[in-house]
Design a protein around this motif. Structure first.
Motif, PDB file in Angstrom:
ATOM      1  N   GLN A   5      83.790  17.643  43.043  1.00 31.58           N
ATOM      2  CA  GLN A   5      83.509  19.033  43.360  1.00 31.58           C
ATOM      3  C   GLN A   5      84.403  19.882  42.483  1.00 31.58           C
ATOM      4  OE1 GLN A   5      84.474  18.709  47.643  1.00 31.58           O
ATOM      5  NE2 GLN A   5      82.545  19.757  47.926  1.00 31.58           N
ATOM      6  N   CYS A   6      84.001  21.079  42.272  1.00 28.76           N
ATOM      7  CA  CYS A   6      84.908  21.955  41.562  1.00 28.76           C
ATOM      8  C   CYS A   6      84.720  23.373  42.077  1.00 28.76           C
ATOM      9  CB  CYS A   6      84.690  21.877  40.066  1.00 28.76           C
ATOM     10  SG  CYS A   6      83.037  22.217  39.551  1.00 28.76           S
ATOM     11  N   PHE A   7      85.663  24.207  41.725  1.00 28.23           N
ATOM     12  CA  PHE A   7      85.611  25.581  42.183  1.00 28.23           C
ATOM     13  C   PHE A   7      84.886  26.445  41.161  1.00 28.23           C
ATOM     14  CE2 PHE A   7      89.053  23.935  44.695  1.00 28.23           C
ATOM     15  CZ  PHE A   7      89.026  24.679  45.868  1.00 28.23           C
ATOM     16  N   GLU A   8      84.075  27.347  41.639  1.00 23.46           N
ATOM     17  CA  GLU A   8      83.499  28.329  40.727  1.00 23.46           C
ATOM     18  C   GLU A   8      83.986  29.719  41.117  1.00 23.46           C
ATOM     19  OE1 GLU A   8      79.120  29.077  41.073  1.00 23.46           O
ATOM     20  OE2 GLU A   8      79.262  27.403  42.461  1.00 23.46           O
ATOM     21  N   THR A   9      84.047  30.562  40.124  1.00 29.84           N
ATOM     22  CA  THR A   9      84.632  31.881  40.330  1.00 29.84           C
ATOM     23  C   THR A   9      83.713  32.781  41.142  1.00 29.84           C
ATOM     24  OG1 THR A   9      85.790  31.664  38.250  1.00 29.84           O
ATOM     25  CG2 THR A   9      85.582  33.882  39.138  1.00 29.84           C
ATOM     26  N   VAL A  10      84.278  33.429  42.133  1.00 27.78           N
ATOM     27  CA  VAL A  10      83.561  34.422  42.922  1.00 27.78           C
ATOM     28  C   VAL A  10      83.967  35.814  42.456  1.00 27.78           C
ATOM     29  CG1 VAL A  10      83.209  35.337  45.252  1.00 27.78           C
ATOM     30  CG2 VAL A  10      83.531  32.879  44.919  1.00 27.78           C
ATOM     31  N   ASN A  11      85.253  35.945  42.196  1.00 23.29           N
ATOM     32  CA  ASN A  11      85.806  37.248  41.837  1.00 23.29           C
ATOM     33  C   ASN A  11      87.013  37.014  40.932  1.00 23.29           C
ATOM     34  OD1 ASN A  11      87.804  39.659  43.663  1.00 23.29           O
ATOM     35  ND2 ASN A  11      86.498  40.055  41.926  1.00 23.29           N
ATOM     36  N   LEU A  12      87.023  37.700  39.808  1.00 24.99           N
ATOM     37  CA  LEU A  12      88.148  37.529  38.883  1.00 24.99           C
ATOM     38  C   LEU A  12      88.556  38.875  38.308  1.00 24.99           C
ATOM     39  CD1 LEU A  12      90.077  35.735  37.216  1.00 24.99           C
ATOM     40  CD2 LEU A  12      88.220  35.353  35.597  1.00 24.99           C
ATOM     41  N   ARG A  13      89.850  39.143  38.328  1.00 24.60           N
ATOM     42  CA  ARG A  13      90.398  40.373  37.772  1.00 24.60           C
ATOM     43  C   ARG A  13      91.470  40.008  36.761  1.00 24.60           C
ATOM     44  NH1 ARG A  13      89.438  44.738  40.855  1.00 24.60           N
ATOM     45  NH2 ARG A  13      89.703  45.723  38.830  1.00 24.60           N
TER      46      ARG A  13
ATOM     47  N   ARG B  45      84.780  26.142  51.336  1.00 22.38           N
ATOM     48  CA  ARG B  45      86.209  26.231  51.010  1.00 22.38           C
ATOM     49  C   ARG B  45      86.408  27.206  49.861  1.00 22.38           C
ATOM     50  NH1 ARG B  45      90.402  22.985  52.268  1.00 22.38           N
ATOM     51  NH2 ARG B  45      92.141  22.797  50.831  1.00 22.38           N
ATOM     52  N   PHE B  46      87.197  28.209  50.110  1.00 22.40           N
ATOM     53  CA  PHE B  46      87.534  29.188  49.086  1.00 22.40           C
ATOM     54  C   PHE B  46      89.010  29.046  48.737  1.00 22.40           C
ATOM     55  CE2 PHE B  46      83.707  30.823  50.837  1.00 22.40           C
ATOM     56  CZ  PHE B  46      83.118  31.608  49.864  1.00 22.40           C
ATOM     57  N   ARG B  47      89.340  29.570  47.586  1.00 27.31           N
ATOM     58  CA  ARG B  47      90.732  29.549  47.154  1.00 27.31           C
ATOM     59  C   ARG B  47      91.046  30.891  46.509  1.00 27.31           C
ATOM     60  NH1 ARG B  47      94.578  25.436  44.301  1.00 27.31           N
ATOM     61  NH2 ARG B  47      95.682  26.876  42.959  1.00 27.31           N
ATOM     62  N   VAL B  48      92.206  31.437  46.814  1.00 25.24           N
ATOM     63  CA  VAL B  48      92.632  32.689  46.185  1.00 25.24           C
ATOM     64  C   VAL B  48      93.866  32.399  45.350  1.00 25.24           C
ATOM     65  CG1 VAL B  48      93.399  35.058  46.544  1.00 25.24           C
ATOM     66  CG2 VAL B  48      91.755  34.035  48.137  1.00 25.24           C
ATOM     67  N   ASP B  49      93.825  32.796  44.081  1.00 26.35           N
ATOM     68  CA  ASP B  49      94.960  32.654  43.164  1.00 26.35           C
ATOM     69  C   ASP B  49      95.429  34.043  42.768  1.00 26.35           C
ATOM     70  OD1 ASP B  49      94.318  29.991  43.188  1.00 26.35           O
ATOM     71  OD2 ASP B  49      94.116  29.795  41.016  1.00 26.35           O
TER      72      ASP B  49
ATOM     73  N   GLN C  38      96.853  39.307  37.863  1.00 26.09           N
ATOM     74  CA  GLN C  38      95.583  38.583  37.866  1.00 26.09           C
ATOM     75  C   GLN C  38      95.259  38.148  39.288  1.00 26.09           C
ATOM     76  OE1 GLN C  38      95.206  36.030  34.378  1.00 26.09           O
ATOM     77  NE2 GLN C  38      94.104  34.544  35.606  1.00 26.09           N
ATOM     78  N   LEU C  39      93.976  38.205  39.621  1.00 24.81           N
ATOM     79  CA  LEU C  39      93.528  37.760  40.940  1.00 24.81           C
ATOM     80  C   LEU C  39      92.239  36.985  40.749  1.00 24.81           C
ATOM     81  CD1 LEU C  39      93.182  39.702  44.261  1.00 24.81           C
ATOM     82  CD2 LEU C  39      91.140  38.689  43.265  1.00 24.81           C
ATOM     83  N   GLU C  40      92.128  35.866  41.449  1.00 30.19           N
ATOM     84  CA  GLU C  40      90.873  35.119  41.365  1.00 30.19           C
ATOM     85  C   GLU C  40      90.532  34.545  42.726  1.00 30.19           C
ATOM     86  OE1 GLU C  40      90.612  32.148  38.278  1.00 30.19           O
ATOM     87  OE2 GLU C  40      88.422  32.176  38.441  1.00 30.19           O
ATOM     88  N   ILE C  41      89.278  34.721  43.109  1.00 31.95           N
ATOM     89  CA  ILE C  41      88.768  34.082  44.315  1.00 31.95           C
ATOM     90  C   ILE C  41      87.747  33.047  43.839  1.00 31.95           C
ATOM     91  CG2 ILE C  41      87.562  34.383  46.510  1.00 31.95           C
ATOM     92  CD1 ILE C  41      88.523  37.288  46.546  1.00 31.95           C
ATOM     93  N   LEU C  42      87.895  31.823  44.314  1.00 32.05           N
ATOM     94  CA  LEU C  42      87.003  30.747  43.880  1.00 32.05           C
ATOM     95  C   LEU C  42      86.365  30.103  45.095  1.00 32.05           C
ATOM     96  CD1 LEU C  42      90.104  29.977  42.210  1.00 32.05           C
ATOM     97  CD2 LEU C  42      88.218  29.510  40.658  1.00 32.05           C
ATOM     98  N   MET C  43      85.210  29.480  44.868  1.00 33.62           N
ATOM     99  CA  MET C  43      84.551  28.753  45.954  1.00 33.62           C
ATOM    100  C   MET C  43      84.257  27.337  45.488  1.00 33.62           C
ATOM    101  SD  MET C  43      80.914  29.453  47.852  1.00 33.62           S
ATOM    102  CE  MET C  43      80.509  28.585  49.375  1.00 33.62           C
ATOM    103  N   LEU C  44      84.556  26.384  46.338  1.00 36.44           N
ATOM    104  CA  LEU C  44      84.288  24.982  46.016  1.00 36.44           C
ATOM    105  C   LEU C  44      82.784  24.742  46.053  1.00 36.44           C
ATOM    106  CD1 LEU C  44      85.967  22.446  45.399  1.00 36.44           C
ATOM    107  CD2 LEU C  44      85.802  21.862  47.811  1.00 36.44           C
TER     108      LEU C  44
END
Ligand SMILES: *[C@@H]1O[C@H](CO)[C@@H](O)[C@H](O)[C@H]1NC(C)=O
Ligand SMILES: *[C@@H]1O[C@H](CO)[C@@H](O)[C@H](O)[C@H]1NC(C)=O
Ligand SMILES: *[C@@H]1O[C@H](CO)[C@@H](O)[C@H](O)[C@H]1NC(C)=O
Ligand SMILES: *[C@@H]1O[C@H](CO)[C@@H](O)[C@H](O)[C@H]1NC(C)=O
Ligand SMILES: *[C@@H]1O[C@H](CO)[C@@H](O)[C@H](O)[C@H]1NC(C)=O
Ligand SMILES: *[C@@H]1O[C@H](CO)[C@@H](O)[C@H](O)[C@H]1NC(C)=O
Ligand SMILES: *[C@@H]1O[C@H](CO)[C@@H](O)[C@H](O)[C@H]1NC(C)=O
Ligand SMILES: *[C@@H]1O[C@H](CO)[C@@H](O)[C@H](O)[C@H]1NC(C)=O
Ligand SMILES: *[C@@H]1O[C@H](CO)[C@@H](O)[C@H](O)[C@H]1NC(C)=O
Ligand SMILES: *[C@@H]1O[C@H](CO)[C@@H](O)[C@H](O)[C@H]1NC(C)=O
Length: 403
Positions: free
Chosen positions: A215-223, A267-271, A396-402
């Motif tokens: 599985q991998c994460f894809e970007t939902v929101n990126l700044r 599953r989401f991830r925020v960086d 930088q901000l990124e929200i990703l979804m698995l």
């Protein structure tokens, strides 16, 4: 024992199917083997374990199968005549030794070409570990993005050794290997690196995932910069906007579709990246964004701490999304939070700004009072010398979804 010219003429066996046979290792049956003969190659690709007395091919294979580290063997049968059941000195090698040793000394042999043998050996070795490898080049300036997730492994001195270490570690997502150093990338989403520009060659990165973690994460929101304004209306937040890998939002409809398709297994991830280039992150599980008719209400989420990021994404559950032109916040005097600040799931109003205004350095370290809470804020993670976290806007901000 020093290698002689005679030894280099010896029967040589490469054990292709060893890993398939491992399940028989402790049974009574001999393992099923396909032994390949490569005359002309040196018997010894490097130092290896040697049997004390001569054994048969099958006995040698059994010895190898019993050692978890054994990936290849050779049988010294010089002193006996050709034929089934011949005895010889059995040598066992790790994949690393075999690959490196036989590769460098067996190039250009007649018959099966060395590189073919080694690449198929490597392919089988990795396949047995459910690993698929893709080599990519990443630009120099991306290295720091995952530097925090690198685990250096000074002991591994070959690609195979490096991959073997990674495949033993469930959190491992990929490796960075440069001629003699191995680093593992752990617990970090890497899919996006497959699309990095091909001409940048600062580092060779071999990425892979095992079947277990395919599985991998894809970007939902990126700044990442101020190049794109996020001050937009409902219609655009609904469909999404921007450029994937750049400033980007996948859209509320996308979020609704994706979360409602798997409401209890997403599953989401925020960086978040500080201006000093330090990363923090955390996870959000089982997020549920309802349909447009509810103004894309966030109805469920479970926060899971990770790398220091605090729960600021949603103030609460059952909160509508709000842009300047649609959606209701919960301020008792009916203020439009999105008008005052930025689109977000607002109560009255928010503690994070994934869709806020992008401020540049050094303004972003302490924005003016008029710009309070309008930036890429994450209020409870602001540096400690900021008394009100809404004055610090992240780099930088990124929200990703698995996936
Ligand atoms: C193996 O050797 C060949 C030719 O000698 C070379 O092209 C190839 O890169 C080598 N592979 C590895 C993994 O060392
Ligand atoms: C590889 O995948 C297969 C099928 O998914 C599974 O049965 C096997 O246990 C896996 N092997 C390893 C070493 O994970
Ligand atoms: C990456 O680029 C920066 C500046 O562009 C340079 O200072 C640095 O040495 C480079 N790093 C590597 C590993 O090439
Ligand atoms: C491997 O890492 C060590 C220590 O970080 C460094 O001294 C050495 O130059 C590295 N080797 C290569 C080939 O990059
Ligand atoms: C090779 O990788 C190590 C870490 O694994 C790093 O410290 C070193 O700088 C790298 N060398 C080059 C030349 O990129
Ligand atoms: C990338 O490399 C190819 C060939 O090596 C070259 O034709 C192309 O112009 C390069 N692109 C960039 C952006 O440098
Ligand atoms: C959605 O927001 C609008 C205001 O733009 C409001 O009139 C409407 O009642 C909201 N929908 C719901 C279900 O609350
Ligand atoms: C907070 O501290 C950092 C590091 O010492 C400094 O760079 C920054 O300017 C400080 N911020 C403010 C608003 O004083
Ligand atoms: C940040 O800026 C405000 C004015 O907008 C000022 O009052 C405050 O002292 C500054 N904070 C720091 C830590 O410099
Ligand atoms: C960067 O800033 C953050 C927030 O102030 C701090 O927690 C972190 O330790 C800093 N990192 C470095 C390497 O100084």
């Amino acid at each position: 024992m020093k290698l002689t010219a005679k030894h280099s003429e010896l029967l040589q066996l490469l054990l292709w199917k060893l890993l398939t046979a491992m399940s028989f290792a402790y049974g009574c049956q001999p393992p099923t083997l396909k032994l390949t003969r490569f005359p002309g190659c040196p018997a010894d690709p490097g130092s290896g374990w040697r049997s004390l007395q001569p054994v048969t091919e099958q006995q040698c294979a059994m010895l190898c199968a019993k050692q978890s580290w054994c990936a290849a063997l050779s049988l010294d049968a010089a002193s006996i005549a050709d034929g089934i059941g011949q005895l010889g000195e059995c040598r066992l090698f790790t994949a690393e030794t075999a690959l490196i040793g036989w590769n460098s000394s067996c190039g250009g042999q007649s018959g099966l070409a060395s590189s073919d043998r080694l690449s198929s050996f490597q392919t089988e070795y990795l396949a047995a570990r459910n690993v698929t490898v893709k080599r990519v080049h990443i630009p120099n300036n991306s290295v720091k993005i995952f530097a925090a997730f690198l685990q250096h492994q000074p002991a591994a001195s070959s690609l195979i050794g490096c991959v073997a270490k990674c495949s033993e570690l469930p959190a491992c997502r990929g490796i960075v290997f440069n001629s003699s150093n191995c680093s593992l990338l752990t617990d970090y989403p890497l899919c996006r690196w497959f699309e990095q520009p091909p001409n940048s060659s600062e580092l060779a990165v071999y990425e892979f995932h095992t079947v277990g973690t395919q599985q991998c994460f894809e970007t939902v929101n990126l700044r990442v910069s101020d190049a794109l304004s996020f001050d937009r209306l409902w219609a655009e937040y609904k469909t999404g906007f921007g450029t994937y890998h750049g400033n980007y939002f996948a859209g509320l409809e996308w979020l609704h579709a994706r979360t409602s398709a798997q409401p209890s297994s997403n599953r989401f991830r925020v960086d978040l990246l500080y201006w000093n280039d330090t990363y923090i992150y955390a996870y959000y599980l089982n997020v549920l964004i309802l349909a447009e008719s509810t103004n894309y209400t966030v109805s469920e989420f479970t926060f899971e701490p990770g790398g220091g990021l605090h729960q600021n994404l949603f103030v609460d559950k059952n909160i509508q999304f709000q842009t300047r032109d649609r959606g209701l916040s919960t301020c008792s005097y009916g203020q439009n939070c999105a008008q005052m600040f930025q689109p977000q799931w607002h109560t009255c109003c928010h503690s994070s700004g994934p869709f806020g205004r992008y401020f540049n350095y050094p303004t972003a370290l302490n924005v003016s009072a008029a710009d309070r809470a309008k930036g890429i804020v994450w209020a409870s993670n602001a540096p400690t010398n900021i008394t009100d976290g809404h004055y610090y806007s992240f780099k930088q901000l990124e929200i990703l979804m698995l996936t």
